[in-house]
Design a protein around this motif. Structure first.
Motif, PDB file in Angstrom:
ATOM      1  N   PHE A  52       0.821  -1.211   0.000  1.00  0.00           N
ATOM      2  CA  PHE A  52       0.000   0.000   0.000  1.00  0.00           C
ATOM      3  C   PHE A  52       0.860   1.268   0.000  1.00  0.00           C
ATOM      4  O   PHE A  52       0.572   2.230  -0.722  1.00  0.00           O
ATOM      5  CB  PHE A  52      -0.937   0.010   1.201  1.00  0.00           C
ATOM      6  CG  PHE A  52      -2.024  -1.029   1.163  1.00  0.00           C
ATOM      7  CD1 PHE A  52      -2.060  -2.006   0.171  1.00  0.00           C
ATOM      8  CD2 PHE A  52      -3.034  -1.038   2.115  1.00  0.00           C
ATOM      9  CE1 PHE A  52      -3.066  -2.966   0.132  1.00  0.00           C
ATOM     10  CE2 PHE A  52      -4.048  -1.983   2.088  1.00  0.00           C
ATOM     11  CZ  PHE A  52      -4.052  -2.947   1.101  1.00  0.00           C
ATOM     12  N   PHE A  82      -7.452   2.682   2.375  1.00  0.00           N
ATOM     13  CA  PHE A  82      -6.156   3.298   2.657  1.00  0.00           C
ATOM     14  C   PHE A  82      -5.926   4.508   1.750  1.00  0.00           C
ATOM     15  O   PHE A  82      -5.532   5.590   2.217  1.00  0.00           O
ATOM     16  CB  PHE A  82      -5.040   2.277   2.470  1.00  0.00           C
ATOM     17  CG  PHE A  82      -3.657   2.852   2.512  1.00  0.00           C
ATOM     18  CD1 PHE A  82      -3.014   3.090   3.729  1.00  0.00           C
ATOM     19  CD2 PHE A  82      -2.981   3.171   1.337  1.00  0.00           C
ATOM     20  CE1 PHE A  82      -1.739   3.634   3.766  1.00  0.00           C
ATOM     21  CE2 PHE A  82      -1.701   3.708   1.366  1.00  0.00           C
ATOM     22  CZ  PHE A  82      -1.071   3.943   2.590  1.00  0.00           C
ATOM     23  N   SER A  85      -8.067   7.506   2.528  1.00  0.00           N
ATOM     24  CA  SER A  85      -7.756   8.155   3.802  1.00  0.00           C
ATOM     25  C   SER A  85      -6.612   9.158   3.698  1.00  0.00           C
ATOM     26  O   SER A  85      -6.381   9.926   4.632  1.00  0.00           O
ATOM     27  CB  SER A  85      -7.406   7.094   4.848  1.00  0.00           C
ATOM     28  OG  SER A  85      -6.130   6.510   4.589  1.00  0.00           O
TER      29      SER A  85
END
Length: 427
Positions: A52, A82, A85
């Motif tokens: 990520f 993710f 965010s």
């Protein structure tokens, strides 16, 4: 647009092939990609689909405008959550559901309960854990053969087992509950068997509007005549003759619309692809399973049949503006024959040198499990190695092209089914 495609298999090669064709694509990055994609974009092998932080860094460094997530694992693990965010990525469009939407595939138990909550036709099933093993045994005994067992979580396409005898089903169940699939098998669904013919329906959605992509049929068992163990897929065909207007009207009314309504009612903003595995039971569609992404090897035929701008479709899905997109479908048939390593889906060797023929204008060789070795050779690097996809005026004509190319592809231990699509050839 600068586009980042995540994945490395035949599905992603086919997606990359379509994305690269669009005039809207300025640069295409593919992570981690494979050697077959090098002619379509910039392959970034050092970044995996579950990295990520690496994906975020690449997105910022290369000024990525849109991310397209190919496989299911990063979706289930929350990649989209993710990315959403991070304030520095708010401008980036993302094609793929967040973790709440990815539960359609990430948990067979949740998915079955979702269907039941929203009145979507599917087989009856019960979920069991190791603590309820005795009850699971009794439930198996109450059913008629064949018996269907499904690991609750992701199991690399190998978590569905169909057993012909009660003895075998009981043994398989115990092995699953004892950790064969690790946490993926901590819960096991025992499902009533549905008698019929399967097909794959793909829906592209922005959370409200949707487009139904070309219907396909895949072939999961490794051997001719649907024999041997299940695989990730040995081939695919589109169109499917029984998925006619009458059948698809039922699919849309009874399955697709209730699915979309159910997602909205449960507060899930689903922007991506929904794979609906269907069983045609005497002309009535029933859901076998959902996936939260495109299927493989079905993508290798579905992409061939999309004529309209695919990047425009992806962009509108991510933006929530799909309403007036016109999906144009190629009238020709498309088929894919998957070349696999000897021993697949069991133990197999890697590193076998591959010799490829020149591709014809109506045949594309999509790479699934290949790499370039230290000597610069193209070699096998997986169980499913290549997907030979072809157009034809009919399914039979397309199959002739793919099989002609398959015979010319050389690598030690190559294996493929010789009967893909034979059940869909109309006399």
């Amino acid at each position: 647009m600068n586009i980042l495609l995540l994945g490395s298999g035949g599905r992603e090669h086919a997606l990359a092939w379509q994305i690269a064709r669009s005039e809207q694509t300025e640069k295409l990055f593919i992570a981690p990609g494979n050697p077959g994609m090098q002619s379509l974009g910039i392959v970034v092998p050092e970044i995996g689909v579950n990295d990520f932080e690496g994906i975020m860094r690449l997105t910022l460094h290369e000024h990525i405008d849109m991310i397209v997530v190919g496989p299911e694992e990063p979706l289930v693990k929350g990649l989209v959550d993710f990315l959403h965010s991070r304030t520095e990525l708010q401008h980036v469009l993302i094609v793929g559901p967040d973790a709440s939407g990815a539960r359609l595939e990430g948990s067979k138990d949740w998915s079955k309960a979702f269907m039941q909550r929203h009145g979507i036709p599917t087989a009856k099933a019960k979920t069991f854990t190791a603590d309820s093993r005795s009850e699971a045994h009794r439930f198996l005994q109450s059913l008629q053969a064949p018996y269907v067992l499904k690991a609750d979580g992701l199991a690399a396409g190998k978590g569905v087992i169909i057993s012909e005898s009660l003895e075998e089903a009981t043994r398989e169940l115990d092995e699953m509950l004892d950790g064969r699939f690790d946490n993926a098998g901590a819960k096991v669904l025992i499902e009533e068997y549905m008698h019929g013919v399967e097909c794959s329906v793909f829906v592209a959605t922005d959370g409200y509007g949707y487009r139904i992509l070309p219907v396909a049929k895949d072939y999961k068992r490794v051997g001719d005549g649907d024999t041997g163990p299940n695989t990730g897929g040995m081939g695919a065909v589109s169109p499917v003759f029984f998925a006619n207007d009458k059948f698809m009207a039922k699919v849309e009314e009874r399955i697709i619309r209730p699915t979309m309504r159910g997602l909205r009612r449960e507060g899930i903003d689903y922007r991506g692809f929904i794979f609906i595995g269907l069983m045609n039971v005497d002309g009535e569609p029933m859901v076998v399973e959902y996936n939260c992404r495109m299927g493989d090897p079905e993508t290798e035929v579905v992409m061939l049949r999309i004529q309209s701008d695919f990047v425009e479709l992806l962009k509108r899905m991510a933006e929530g503006w799909l309403a007036d997109y016109k999906l144009e479908i190629d009238h020709r048939a498309a088929v894919s024959v998957v070349m696999v390593s000897k021993g697949y889906p069991g133990t197999y060797s890697k590193g076998m040198s591959i010799t490829l023929p020149l591709e014809g204008t109506d045949t594309i060789i999509f790479h699934a499990g290949t790499k370039i070795d230290e000597e610069g050779r193209l070699v096998t690097n997986g169980g499913r190695v290549l997907a030979v996809s072809s157009y034809g005026s009919t399914v039979e004509a397309a199959l002739r092209r793919s099989y002609n190319t398959a015979r010319q592809i050389l690598f030690e231990g190559k294996n493929y089914r010789h009967d893909i699509g034979q059940d869909l050839i109309l006399d």
